[in-house]
Scaffold this active site. Structure first.
Site, short mmCIF file in Angstrom:
data_model
loop_
_atom_site.label_atom_id
_atom_site.label_comp_id
_atom_site.label_asym_id
_atom_site.label_seq_id
_atom_site.Cartn_x
_atom_site.Cartn_y
_atom_site.Cartn_z
N GLN A 1 -9.22 -10.10 -4.66
CA GLN A 1 -8.78 -9.79 -3.30
C GLN A 1 -9.42 -10.82 -2.57
OE1 GLN A 1 -6.49 -7.57 -2.16
NE2 GLN A 1 -6.97 -8.11 0.02
N ASP B 1 -0.59 -12.13 -8.08
CA ASP B 1 -0.54 -12.63 -6.77
C ASP B 1 0.26 -13.79 -6.67
OD1 ASP B 1 -1.69 -11.11 -4.87
OD2 ASP B 1 -3.85 -11.65 -5.41
N LYS C 1 -3.57 -0.66 -3.04
CA LYS C 1 -3.05 -0.94 -4.34
C LYS C 1 -3.25 -0.15 -5.52
CE LYS C 1 -3.37 -5.62 -2.46
NZ LYS C 1 -3.90 -7.15 -2.35
N1 GUN Z 1 -5.87 -11.00 1.04
C1 GUN Z 1 -4.70 -10.59 2.02
N2 GUN Z 1 -3.92 -10.63 1.37
C2 GUN Z 1 -4.00 -10.74 0.12
C3 GUN Z 1 -3.11 -10.92 -0.88
O1 GUN Z 1 -1.95 -10.65 -0.83
N3 GUN Z 1 -3.66 -11.00 -2.18
C4 GUN Z 1 -5.11 -11.32 -2.27
N4 GUN Z 1 -5.56 -11.29 -3.50
N5 GUN Z 1 -5.75 -11.10 -1.17
C5 GUN Z 1 -5.41 -10.97 -0.10
#
Ligand code: GUN
Length: 315
Positions: free
Chosen positions: A114, A137, A70
């Site tokens: 995350q 998100d 990211k």
């Molecule tokens: N863990 C797995 N996929 C995601 C996601 O799209 N966002 C976040 N914050 N954590 C994750």
């Protein structure tokens, strides 16, 4: 007899060749190039450069990889990014304090925490404390509620990425039977809502299957569009898929592999080799949904920077 037999087989082979890869790597590169151009325009006009922040608690290997990807993607398109690393034993109160700081920091347009979080921290409590207008998100109940009502909202990155893949490959969804396998809050549940919405990529009849579904293959065999987000490597076999189906594989599992320099290989939830020949379209793993997730998060951050997503102030 022989000739007929061969021509029948040949027809079958042609069917197999008709399968098209839903190339998330290619489409995400196209979207990144579009984002980069837009950032150059914003820079030239003195506008605000989007700034995405990520909070990573602990050092789970997979989360580490996702967050790094990211941050790297932010750099590629010219966004600002911040990565806040916190120890696995941080208290819930201390994490909430960091979230408040991000909520109040005018430099940061959007941020993510995350997941998964360590067991002693409530995911729900953390997500509910993210300001909805910075929740890129799309996990906050306000964003989920607005998405469900077809109101402007941040759409969670993985489902948003899947919709964009279907859109860019001009896959007809209206009146199709979409079967979703997996009911996570991150993918299965929101994509099932989105595919049923009255929207250009939507209008499906949706069946949501999960670990307690009896006779799963009965449902998967009826899917025109099969979206699998189960986290069980190579779970979907050829017999479970209808001829000509569109298959979207959201699974990303690391399996030990001594032939690879990294020591592992990435596999999806679908047995690609045997399922792909039956499909009209299928996502590869890696290079399918994964890169679309990252680029969709960037798009949400751009919306946030432009204050394009109308959200009432809930506080
Ligand atoms: N863990 C797995 N996929 C995601 C996601 O799209 N966002 C976040 N914050 N954590 C994750």
């Amino acid at each position: 007899m022989n000739a007929l037999y061969f021509s029948a087989n040949f027809a079958n082979l042609e069917n197999k060749i008709a399968m098209i890869l839903l190339d998330g790597k290619k489409i995400s590169a196209e979207i990144k190039a579009e984002l980069k151009k837009e950032i150059e325009k914003i820079k030239a006009s003195g506008g605000k450069i989007p700034h995405l922040a990520a909070i990573l608690v602990g050092n789970d290997g997979a989360s580490e990889t996702y967050v790094k990807s990211k941050v790297k993607s932010c750099q590629e398109v010219g966004f600002h990014s911040t990565l806040l690393r916190l120890k696995a034993d941080i208290s819930e109160a201390a994490l909430l304090a960091e979230i408040q700081k991000m909520n109040q920091n005018p430099e940061i347009d959007g941020f993510i925490v995350q997941l998964p979080l360590p067991k002693h921290i409530s995911e729900n409590k953390i997500i509910e404390n993210i300001a909805p207008e910075k929740d890129v998100d799309g996990f906050h109940p306000i964003n989920i509620g607005r998405m469900t009502k077809n109101l402007p909202a941040y759409i969670p990155a993985t489902p948003f990425g899947i919709l964009q893949l279907l859109e860019r490959y001009q896959i007809e969804t209206t009146s199709k039977h979409c079967v979703v396998v997996g009911r996570s809050h991150i993918v299965g549940s929101p994509i099932s809502i989105l595919m049923a919405r009255n929207a250009p990529i939507g209008n499906c009849t949706v069946t949501l299957c999960h670990s307690k579904t009896k006779d799963l293959s009965y449902f998967t065999q009826k899917a025109d569009i099969l979206i699998v987000a189960l986290g069980k490597p190579e779970f979907i076999e050829a017999y479970m898929v209808k001829d000509g189906a569109v298959v979207v594989d959201v699974g990303i599992t690391r399996l030990p592999d001594e032939n690879s320099a990294k020591g592992y290989k990435i596999v999806g939830d679908v047995k690609f080799e045997e399922v792909a020949p039956k499909c009209s379209y299928i996502t590869p793993v890696p290079g399918g949904v994964g890169p679309m997730t990252v680029v969709s998060l960037l798009q949400n951050t751009l919306f946030a920077a432009k204050k394009q997503v109308y959200l009432p102030n809930p506080f």
